[in-house]
Scaffold this active site. Structure first.
Site, PDB file in Angstrom:
ATOM      1  N   ASP A   1       0.849  -1.204   0.000  1.00 39.29           N
ATOM      2  CA  ASP A   1       0.000   0.000   0.000  1.00 39.29           C
ATOM      3  C   ASP A   1       0.879   1.247   0.000  1.00 39.29           C
ATOM      4  OD1 ASP A   1       0.895  -0.115   2.600  1.00 39.29           O
ATOM      5  OD2 ASP A   1      -1.088  -0.001   3.531  1.00 39.29           O
TER       6      ASP A   1
ATOM      7  N   GLU B   1      -1.810  -5.320   8.554  1.00 41.99           N
ATOM      8  CA  GLU B   1      -1.081  -4.747   9.681  1.00 41.99           C
ATOM      9  C   GLU B   1      -1.842  -4.997  10.980  1.00 41.99           C
ATOM     10  OE1 GLU B   1      -0.302  -0.586   8.907  1.00 41.99           O
ATOM     11  OE2 GLU B   1       0.646  -1.017   6.976  1.00 41.99           O
TER      12      GLU B   1
ATOM     13  N   GLU C   1       8.743  -4.087  10.949  1.00 38.73           N
ATOM     14  CA  GLU C   1       9.251  -2.812  10.417  1.00 38.73           C
ATOM     15  C   GLU C   1       9.784  -1.912  11.526  1.00 38.73           C
ATOM     16  OE1 GLU C   1       6.689  -0.926   7.566  1.00 38.73           O
ATOM     17  OE2 GLU C   1       7.884   0.923   7.543  1.00 38.73           O
TER      18      GLU C   1
HETATM   19  O1  KIV Z   1       3.519  -1.152   1.707  1.00 36.78           O
HETATM   20  C1  KIV Z   1       4.701  -1.512   1.777  1.00 36.78           C
HETATM   21  O2  KIV Z   1       5.531  -1.240   0.900  1.00 36.78           O
HETATM   22  C2  KIV Z   1       5.105  -2.269   2.946  1.00 36.78           C
HETATM   23  C3  KIV Z   1       6.551  -2.546   3.107  1.00 36.78           C
HETATM   24  C4  KIV Z   1       7.221  -1.327   3.605  1.00 36.78           C
HETATM   25  C5  KIV Z   1       6.807  -3.713   3.965  1.00 36.78           C
HETATM   26  O3  KIV Z   1       4.303  -2.619   3.736  1.00 36.78           O
END
Ligand code: KIV
Length: 276
Positions: A56, A127, A194
């Site tokens: 996203d 998430e 992260e």
């Molecule tokens: O959306 C994204 O690019 C991510 C990565 C940073 C893991 O979630």
């Protein structure tokens, strides 16, 4: 006999969630990058990356938003489909955007299903931790592989108030470890972790049997993921400390475009060979 790819080299086997589990067990590090379109997905796939995440982050990197919050479900389906048609070997994971899974489990199932059915993704990412364990379990029960995402979870930026590293205090470290266990128990096949201290990354990777793919989580996790546009120096609005640049593509593009403009303006383009 193993299949042979164009050019004569043996074709590498398709990456599945089982491949990633096997890689962790064998101590082989997993490589993952983001892609949002067919061209980049093909480049990454042919270069041998194991996992392509249709993140996203498309909201900030491609659409020009300040956060990942605005990207819609329809837009994620569209970008997944572009990537899904290009990837031959890599496992394609589609990100569930903000509010596509938080409202209710049935909603989550319908939206995750769209990423697989319309978007050709082979897994989804969401998430959050224990609060989403039931959702993860429902998706997994329906045959949808789920990747978790803990630590800095950018969809919650308005709650965090900043993109600071997470898990700096013992209480939060314990919560992230507990969340990781909840996701594993619920059936997640892997976890993105992260922007947390390297020691916490190492602890969580050691505690889990599923692969932990880090982004700013230090070297002692089971794999690494970066935003491709960061790695290439193409997205320059800001540079997180964890994002190593392997190219300075924004400068190269700027120079190429300036050279083209100069050639058009002074009559050097097109030349005879470029004319009919
Ligand atoms: O959306 C994204 O690019 C991510 C990565 C940073 C893991 O979630």
């Amino acid at each position: 006999m193993s299949p042979v790819a164009a050019g004569g080299a043996p074709a590498k086997a398709k990456v599945t969630t089982a491949t990633l589990r096997g890689m962790k067990a064998a101590g082989q590090r997993i490589t993952a990058l983001t892609a949002y379109d067919h061209l980049f997905a093909g480049l990454l796939d042919r270069a041998g990356v194991d996992v392509i995440l249709v993140g996203d982050s498309v909201a900030t990197v491609v659409q020009g938003h300040d956060t990942t919050v605005p990207v819609t479900m329809d837009q994620m389906v569209y970008h997944c489909e572009l990537v899904g048609r290009a990837a031959r070997r890599a496992l394609v994971v589609g990100d569930l955007p903000f509010l596509s899974y938080q409202v209710g489990i049935e909603d989550a199932l319908r939206n995750a299903g769209r990423l697989l059915k319309e978007g050709r993704a082979e897994a989804v990412k969401l998430e959050g931790g224990a609060a989403y364990a039931a959702t993860v379990q429902r998706l997994v029960d329906a045959g949808i592989p789920v990747m978790g995402h803990l630590g800095l979870t950018p969809q919650s930026i308005h709650q965090f108030g900043s993109y600071q590293a997470r898990g700096q205090e013992p209480l939060e470290q314990q919560r992230i470890r507990d969340d990781a266990q909840s996701l594993q128990q619920a059936g997640a096949f892997a976890l993105v972790l992260e922007k947390v201290p390297a020691a916490l990354g190492a602890t969580i990777a050691a505690e889990l049997t599923i692969p932990v793919i880090g982004i700013g989580a230090g070297p002692k996790v089971d794999g690494q993921i970066l935003v491709t546009h960061d790695l290439l120096g193409l997205f320059t609005a800001f540079k997180p400390r964890f994002a190593r640049r392997y190219l300075e593509l924004a400068s190269l593009v700027g120079k190429a475009v300036a050279d083209y403009c100069a050639d058009v303006q002074n009559g050097a383009f097109p030349n005879q060979n470029e004319s009919y």
